[in-house]
Design a protein around this motif. Structure first.
Motif, PDB file in Angstrom:
ATOM      1  N   VAL A   1      41.049  39.679  35.047  1.00 56.80           N
ATOM      2  CA  VAL A   1      40.191  40.845  35.278  1.00 56.80           C
ATOM      3  C   VAL A   1      39.961  41.011  36.778  1.00 56.80           C
ATOM      4  N   PRO A   2      40.556  42.029  37.392  1.00 54.42           N
ATOM      5  CA  PRO A   2      40.394  42.239  38.831  1.00 54.42           C
ATOM      6  C   PRO A   2      39.084  42.961  39.147  1.00 54.42           C
ATOM      7  N   SER A   3      38.785  43.036  40.415  1.00 51.99           N
ATOM      8  CA  SER A   3      37.644  43.852  40.839  1.00 51.99           C
ATOM      9  C   SER A   3      38.085  45.313  40.881  1.00 51.99           C
ATOM     10  N   ARG A   4      37.157  46.219  41.063  1.00 48.13           N
ATOM     11  CA  ARG A   4      37.459  47.648  41.139  1.00 48.13           C
ATOM     12  C   ARG A   4      36.914  48.195  42.447  1.00 48.13           C
ATOM     13  N   ASP A   5      37.655  49.119  43.043  1.00 46.65           N
ATOM     14  CA  ASP A   5      37.162  49.732  44.265  1.00 46.65           C
ATOM     15  C   ASP A   5      36.252  50.908  43.924  1.00 46.65           C
TER      16      ASP A   5
ATOM     17  N   ASN B   1      36.741  53.931  43.785  1.00 48.66           N
ATOM     18  CA  ASN B   1      37.378  54.954  42.957  1.00 48.66           C
ATOM     19  C   ASN B   1      37.747  54.444  41.568  1.00 48.66           C
ATOM     20  N   GLY B   2      37.416  53.188  41.298  1.00 49.77           N
ATOM     21  CA  GLY B   2      37.695  52.621  39.984  1.00 49.77           C
ATOM     22  C   GLY B   2      39.078  52.014  39.846  1.00 49.77           C
ATOM     23  N   TYR B   3      39.828  51.917  40.959  1.00 54.20           N
ATOM     24  CA  TYR B   3      41.163  51.346  40.899  1.00 54.20           C
ATOM     25  C   TYR B   3      41.102  49.828  40.954  1.00 54.20           C
ATOM     26  N   ARG B   4      42.019  49.178  40.233  1.00 53.22           N
ATOM     27  CA  ARG B   4      42.064  47.719  40.225  1.00 53.22           C
ATOM     28  C   ARG B   4      42.485  47.188  41.595  1.00 53.22           C
ATOM     29  N   ARG B   5      41.811  46.105  42.022  1.00 53.23           N
ATOM     30  CA  ARG B   5      42.156  45.429  43.274  1.00 53.23           C
ATOM     31  C   ARG B   5      42.193  43.928  43.003  1.00 53.23           C
ATOM     32  N   TYR B   6      43.321  43.309  43.356  1.00 54.91           N
ATOM     33  CA  TYR B   6      43.540  41.897  43.046  1.00 54.91           C
ATOM     34  C   TYR B   6      43.403  41.039  44.303  1.00 54.91           C
ATOM     35  N   SER B   7      42.603  39.982  44.194  1.00 52.73           N
ATOM     36  CA  SER B   7      42.361  39.069  45.300  1.00 52.73           C
ATOM     37  C   SER B   7      43.402  37.947  45.308  1.00 52.73           C
ATOM     38  N   LYS B   8      43.322  37.096  46.319  1.00 51.73           N
ATOM     39  CA  LYS B   8      44.205  35.936  46.386  1.00 51.73           C
ATOM     40  C   LYS B   8      43.977  35.032  45.177  1.00 51.73           C
ATOM     41  N   GLN B   9      42.738  34.879  44.761  1.00 57.93           N
ATOM     42  CA  GLN B   9      42.423  34.064  43.592  1.00 57.93           C
ATOM     43  C   GLN B   9      43.028  34.663  42.319  1.00 57.93           C
ATOM     44  N   ASP B  10      42.986  35.983  42.226  1.00 57.93           N
ATOM     45  CA  ASP B  10      43.608  36.654  41.078  1.00 57.93           C
ATOM     46  C   ASP B  10      45.113  36.385  41.052  1.00 57.93           C
ATOM     47  N   MET B  11      45.720  36.418  42.230  1.00 53.73           N
ATOM     48  CA  MET B  11      47.169  36.171  42.312  1.00 53.73           C
ATOM     49  C   MET B  11      47.500  34.755  41.863  1.00 53.73           C
ATOM     50  N   GLU B  12      46.687  33.797  42.272  1.00 57.37           N
ATOM     51  CA  GLU B  12      46.926  32.414  41.875  1.00 57.37           C
ATOM     52  C   GLU B  12      46.749  32.248  40.370  1.00 57.37           C
ATOM     53  N   ARG B  13      45.772  32.950  39.804  1.00 56.57           N
ATOM     54  CA  ARG B  13      45.562  32.893  38.360  1.00 56.57           C
ATOM     55  C   ARG B  13      46.756  33.503  37.635  1.00 56.57           C
ATOM     56  N   LEU B  14      47.255  34.635  38.140  1.00 60.46           N
ATOM     57  CA  LEU B  14      48.413  35.267  37.522  1.00 60.46           C
ATOM     58  C   LEU B  14      49.625  34.338  37.575  1.00 60.46           C
ATOM     59  N   GLN B  15      49.778  33.625  38.682  1.00 57.61           N
ATOM     60  CA  GLN B  15      50.903  32.691  38.805  1.00 57.61           C
ATOM     61  C   GLN B  15      50.858  31.667  37.666  1.00 57.61           C
ATOM     62  N   LEU B  16      49.669  31.154  37.377  1.00 55.69           N
ATOM     63  CA  LEU B  16      49.527  30.197  36.284  1.00 55.69           C
ATOM     64  C   LEU B  16      49.780  30.853  34.926  1.00 55.69           C
TER      65      LEU B  16
ATOM     66  N   MET C   1      43.488  41.987  49.478  1.00 53.83           N
ATOM     67  CA  MET C   1      43.440  42.656  48.165  1.00 53.83           C
ATOM     68  C   MET C   1      44.675  43.547  48.010  1.00 53.83           C
ATOM     69  N   VAL C   2      45.239  43.540  46.818  1.00 56.08           N
ATOM     70  CA  VAL C   2      46.423  44.361  46.565  1.00 56.08           C
ATOM     71  C   VAL C   2      46.187  45.229  45.333  1.00 56.08           C
ATOM     72  N   THR C   3      46.968  46.279  45.228  1.00 53.12           N
ATOM     73  CA  THR C   3      46.865  47.173  44.081  1.00 53.12           C
ATOM     74  C   THR C   3      47.631  46.581  42.905  1.00 53.12           C
ATOM     75  N   ILE C   4      47.463  47.191  41.749  1.00 59.91           N
ATOM     76  CA  ILE C   4      48.162  46.712  40.558  1.00 59.91           C
ATOM     77  C   ILE C   4      49.673  46.850  40.705  1.00 59.91           C
ATOM     78  N   GLN C   5      50.123  47.938  41.334  1.00 62.17           N
ATOM     79  CA  GLN C   5      51.554  48.129  41.528  1.00 62.17           C
ATOM     80  C   GLN C   5      52.114  47.104  42.497  1.00 62.17           C
ATOM     81  N   GLN C   6      51.367  46.822  43.573  1.00 59.37           N
ATOM     82  CA  GLN C   6      51.814  45.829  44.542  1.00 59.37           C
ATOM     83  C   GLN C   6      51.909  44.444  43.906  1.00 59.37           C
ATOM     84  N   LEU C   7      50.912  44.111  43.086  1.00 64.65           N
ATOM     85  CA  LEU C   7      50.938  42.802  42.442  1.00 64.65           C
ATOM     86  C   LEU C   7      52.080  42.702  41.433  1.00 64.65           C
ATOM     87  N   ALA C   8      52.300  43.759  40.681  1.00 65.22           N
ATOM     88  CA  ALA C   8      53.397  43.748  39.713  1.00 65.22           C
ATOM     89  C   ALA C   8      54.725  43.522  40.415  1.00 65.22           C
TER      90      ALA C   8
END
Length: 253
Positions: free
Chosen positions: A28-32, A34-49, A1-8
């Motif tokens: 739509v990522p999951s939230r930890d 503390n309410g912060y966005r966390r992106y999974s490997k699947q989210d990353m693949e979706r963003l790539q598309l 899982m990565v943060t929004i800044q890391q993914l950007a």
């Protein structure tokens, strides 16, 4: 899982874009805890598309459809390929704004005191048009937009040109004020200014689509001459304006 800044950073996009995709339900990522966005490997693949489709100029609504239905992606992509073959001419339609801005770059505007937001005279504009005529013609002379801009230009009087020059400069002033005040590009006040600039280009020079306007913003930071034009009002203004334009184009698409 990565943060929004890391993914950007990984994807070469912006956190603002990722937040927008979240807001419209496209990514739509999951939230930890503390309410912060966390992106999974699947989210990353979706963003790539998503970014792939965006690079092909797919509207966000169409990308939604591609993810949510069994639409024939191959057929859609083939259709888009045909559109992309016209994109070179499409971006070439930056001609008139490029010409007008180039006319402003070295035309004698003294960036101090009362001269800071004073438009160029007709003689200064014509001198720069002559100076850059060969470049403008070679880069955009075959485009429909260039023909449209030239047709409009031929009907203008000296007073018309000077009024347009002053309007262009007047549209920069509120942008400078917002930039120096540290107002974020997402702020509605900034976006109102960007929309006014978009309308100015569209109404007076050529039909300026969102893709064209996005391309203009990118050119403001990629071409040192355009960067110099904006940064002489305030260092860093070109980057700020481009960021504001990209946000405008994303939210309007």
């Amino acid at each position: 899982m990565v943060t929004i800044q890391q993914l950007a950073t990984l994807a070469g996009t912006t956190t603002r874009t990722l937040r927008h995709y979240d807001a419209i339900g496209l990514l739509v990522p999951s939230r930890d805890a503390n309410g912060y966005r966390r992106y999974s490997k699947q989210d990353m693949e979706r963003l790539q598309l998503i970014l792939f489709y965006r690079s092909l100029d797919f509207p966000l609504e169409t990308i939604h459809t591609l993810f949510e239905t069994d639409t024939d992606r191959a057929h859609i992509l083939k259709t888009q390929v045909n559109a992309l073959r016209e994109k070179a001419a499409y971006f070439a339609a930056l001609a008139e704004t490029a010409e007008a801005t180039l006319a402003s770059l070295e035309g004698g505007v003294q960036m101090e005191d009362e001269s800071l937001f004073k438009g160029l005279s007709f003689d200064e504009l014509k001198a720069h048009e002559t100076k850059h005529e060969a470049e403008v013609t070679s880069r955009w002379g075959d485009s429909d937009a260039y023909a449209t801009s030239q047709k409009r230009a031929h009907g203008r009087t000296k007073e018309d040109w000077e009024a347009l020059s002053q309007q262009q400069v007047d549209l920069v002033k509120p942008l400078v004020d917002l930039f120096t005040a540290g107002v974020p590009v997402e702020d509605p006040r900034v976006q109102v200014v960007v929309e006014a600039n978009h309308a100015f280009i569209h109404d007076h020079f050529y039909d300026c689509s969102l893709d064209m306007f996005s391309g203009l913003g990118q050119m403001y930071v990629a071409d040192s001459r355009f960067t110099a034009f904006y940064d002489k009002y305030a260092p860093g203004l070109a980057v700020y304006y481009n960021d504001a334009i990209q946000h405008y184009c994303i939210t309007k698409s």
